[in-house]
Scaffold this active site. Structure first.
Site, short mmCIF file in Angstrom:
data_model
loop_
_atom_site.label_atom_id
_atom_site.label_comp_id
_atom_site.label_asym_id
_atom_site.label_seq_id
_atom_site.Cartn_x
_atom_site.Cartn_y
_atom_site.Cartn_z
CE LYS A 173 16.31 9.24 0.50
NZ LYS A 173 16.07 8.29 -0.62
CE LYS A 183 9.37 7.81 7.37
NZ LYS A 183 8.25 6.88 7.88
CB CYS A 198 -33.01 -9.49 7.10
SG CYS A 198 -32.80 -8.23 7.75
CB CYS A 231 -31.69 -9.24 12.89
SG CYS A 231 -31.49 -7.66 11.53
NE ARG A 276 14.68 -0.71 8.30
CZ ARG A 276 14.85 -1.06 9.52
NH1 ARG A 276 13.95 -1.74 10.04
NH2 ARG A 276 15.76 -0.39 10.01
#
Length: 662
Positions: free
Chosen positions: A285, A114, A427, A403, A135
């Site tokens: 099924k 599935k 940084c 920061c 769908r």
């Protein structure tokens, strides 16, 4: 003119066949370069002779257009949902009910995985793709034709000219999901919560070129009115779908009894984590179509099928802290640290919270009890808060005012941006993360410089930007604890060697936002050198195939930055290759296919691959009867045994070099 039409049709058929080999069978027989050459030739002919163009040409899978919305369309037959169960007792009851209604002692079942994706119905007329519908509510769905055309595993023409309607599942492979989310977090975009949401969000894009780039995949499993094709069972239908050119899940099995179903469910409960797509159970099924008709359906679901779902990979734990990580583009990502839990056999104690908007939406606090789930069965994620367990002592997670690494200013680059970034261009944490990409195999491939060495080099303030790596001296590296003279000499040797890195990998190393390996290769081939690339305009870039508006804007912004100009100048002065070399090609290896296994001494796999292709040969990722040579390095893998079984010639790296030079 007749010859032109025939050539276009021949190219279409050839490309469709190679699409089928690559995307459906996962067994390509030509190289990417040869495929690209065929596709390019077809694109050129269709542009030159537009009267021969077709909406179902393989060229429709690249590029794309923008629509204003999705039209609502009624399904020819309803797309019903499935009843579901999570336990063995109920699946036995389902089996007993089926046998009772059919008045039989035993019934055959088909067990399919599935797939947790988006259901779609696709209609073909005389073998030609006509329409795809989502769908929706089962009765009415959206016309998603243009987007579904972009999914490479869905054929635009069938191998036989049938008029047929099929149904299946569209999904995003886990690797693509992880890749998208990584880029999204780096660029300050909202990541997807799981692969299903990623597939749903992608298939509903109004711009089909975005769909083309996200590499959705599909499995087809159902035929509307199978009796029209003389099919008597679901097992026959799956085989029929394969023969038409559809991708059908190979994991499906035929079961003679309910014990077989339960055994398969137990097996896949354990093995689902090894798949590259998300499954949440099995679909059981009744195999015989005549029996399906007798059993019929309710207004909501068929009586002849049921979803046998897996137990959720979800556990409760307590958040004890939140860590703030800074990425190479400065994005600050909050990470939840929680009491360790065993999640499907893995000890987990941290999970990304993505961004501060995600935290606010779910109202996550330090001290909260939360449920952790594996998104796609792989990535730990905080899915919900157990608010009834709150004591009032929980702490809100606030957006940082500076920061966490450099105390620099933080903020957003644009009003629409979700991410919070460190805005300090110097940084050290941004530099560290950028350097990790810079020295990686996909960029400059500088071995000997790992994460720990990078941290020490940056912390010692030996380099201020990525280009400074080429100006390191033995004296500089001697200051790094744990590095001896031999290691220092090896690192400097690797740095020197990396100056010859091909332009496409140099571009990867620059770390241009939204530009990965594939785009870097396109840019290198198009502009040939860094000067032309750096002066490219938005209008020039947007005309290049596979480069959209956001990527074009990002490239222009990057090269307009003064710091970028400084880095490029430093790379030039250091003698780094900044142009695409014209390689002399030969036909020495024409008609030969190679595979590679193990560790090589003198070359990387990419370098060997390039040599083979430059000399007319092909490289396959797997060993098959079509492989002529297997190049075996140290510690070879399973390819070696397979090559021996198939009597494929096994050669060393040295043998290969003799073959080239001879």
């Amino acid at each position: 003119m007749k010859n032109i039409k025939e050539e276009i049709e021949r190219l279409r058929k050839e490309i469709e066949y190679h699409n089928y080999r690559y995307y459906v069978l996962a067994d390509p027989i030509i190289s990417d370069e040869e495929y690209d050459r065929l596709l390019k030739k077809l694109i050129e002919l269709e542009k030159k002779y537009p009267k021969f163009s077709s909406p179902n040409s393989p060229t429709q899978k690249v590029g794309g257009g923008v629509i204003s919305g999705f039209e609502k369309v009624e399904h020819t037959t309803p797309m019903l949902s499935l009843d579901n169960t999570y336990n063995e007792t109920e699946i036995k009851e389902f089996d007993n009910r089926i046998k009772r209604l059919l008045n039989r002692n035993s019934v055959e079942y088909v067990c399919e995985l599935k797939i947790d994706g988006i259901s779609v119905s696709i209609r073909y007329e005389n073998g030609e793709f006509r329409q795809a519908i989502s769908r929706g509510n089962g009765i009415i769905g959206d016309d998603i034709t243009e987007n579904v055309k972009k999914i490479k595993s869905i054929p635009l023409r069938l191998f036989k000219k049938y008029t047929i309607e099929v149904r299946g599942e569209i999904f995003m492979p886990i690797k693509e999901f992880e890749k998208y989310n990584k880029i999204a977090e780096e660029e300050g975009l909202q990541p997807f919560a799981n692969p299903r949401n990623a597939a749903a969000g992608t298939i509903r894009q109004l711009d089909s070129s975005i769909v083309a780039k996200r590499n959705l995949d599909s499995f087809i499993y159902y035929i509307v009115n199978p009796e029209n094709y003389s099919l008597k069972t679901q097992w026959e239908a799956l085989d029929f779908l394969k023969k038409l050119g559809f991708k059908v899940n190979r994991q499906s099995i035929l079961c003679k009894n309910v014990e077989c179903i339960i055994d398969f469910w137990k097996k896949m409960t354990k093995e689902r984590k090894n798949l590259d797509y998300w499954i949440d159970g099995l679909v059981i099924k009744v195999n015989n179509f005549e029996f399906q008709k007798i059993l019929g359906e309710t207004s909501k679901s068929p009586r002849w099928a049921i979803a046998f779902k897996f137990p959720a990979i979800k556990k409760k734990t307590k958040i004890i802290d939140v860590e703030l990580n800074v990425g190479r583009s400065g994005i600050i990502t909050p990470v939840a640290i929680f009491e360790p839990i065993d999640l499907d056999g893995t000890i987990v104690k941290r999970a990304s919270l993505h961004n501060f908007e995600y935290i606010q939406d779910k109202d996550i606090r330090i001290g909260d009890y939360v449920y952790i789930e594996k998104a796609g069965g792989i990535i730990p994620q905080v899915v919900s808060v157990v608010k009834e367990k709150r004591t009032g002592l929980e702490k809100e997670i606030k957006i940082p005012k500076s920061c966490p690494v450099c105390n620099g200013p933080v903020g957003k680059l644009t009003e629409d941006e979700i991410a919070i970034r460190c805005l300090n261009p110097h940084c050290p944490q941004k530099l560290k993360r950028h350097l990790e990409i810079f020295v990686s195999k996909s960029a400059f491939d500088i071995s000997g410089i790992g994460e720990k060495i990078i941290d020490k080099i940056v912390d010692a303030k030996l380099i201020k930007d990525i280009a400074d790596i080429f100006y390191l001296t033995p004296f500089d590296l001697a200051q790094i604890s744990g590095l001896g003279q031999k290691s220092i000499a090896k690192i400097l040797e690797q740095i020197e060697k990396s100056k010859k890195t091909p332009l496409n990998r140099v571009i990867v190393g620059l770390g241009i936002p939204m530009v990965g390996e594939k785009t870097s290769k396109i840019l290198a081939e198009k502009f040939k050198n860094i000067e032309k690339l750096s002066s490219a305009t938005y209008d020039e870039l947007i005309k290049i195939e596979n480069i959209g508006p956001e990527i074009a804007k990002s490239i222009v912004t990057y090269f307009q930055n003064e710091k970028t100009k400084e880095i490029i100048n430093k790379l030039k002065k250091a003698g780094v290759n900044l142009e695409e070399k014209d390689v002399k090609k030969s036909d020495k290896l024409k008609g030969l296919t190679f595979a590679i296994t193990g560790k090589l001494k003198s070359y990387t796999r990419e370098e060997i691959k390039k040599i083979i292709e430059e000399n007319g040969g092909k490289v396959s990722n797997s060993v098959s009867s079509k492989t002529n040579f297997l190049i075996a390095g140290e510690e070879p893998g399973s390819k070696l045994e397979k090559a021996k079984r198939l009597n494929i010639k096994i050669i060393s790296e040295e043998d290969f070099l003799k073959l080239i030079s001879g």
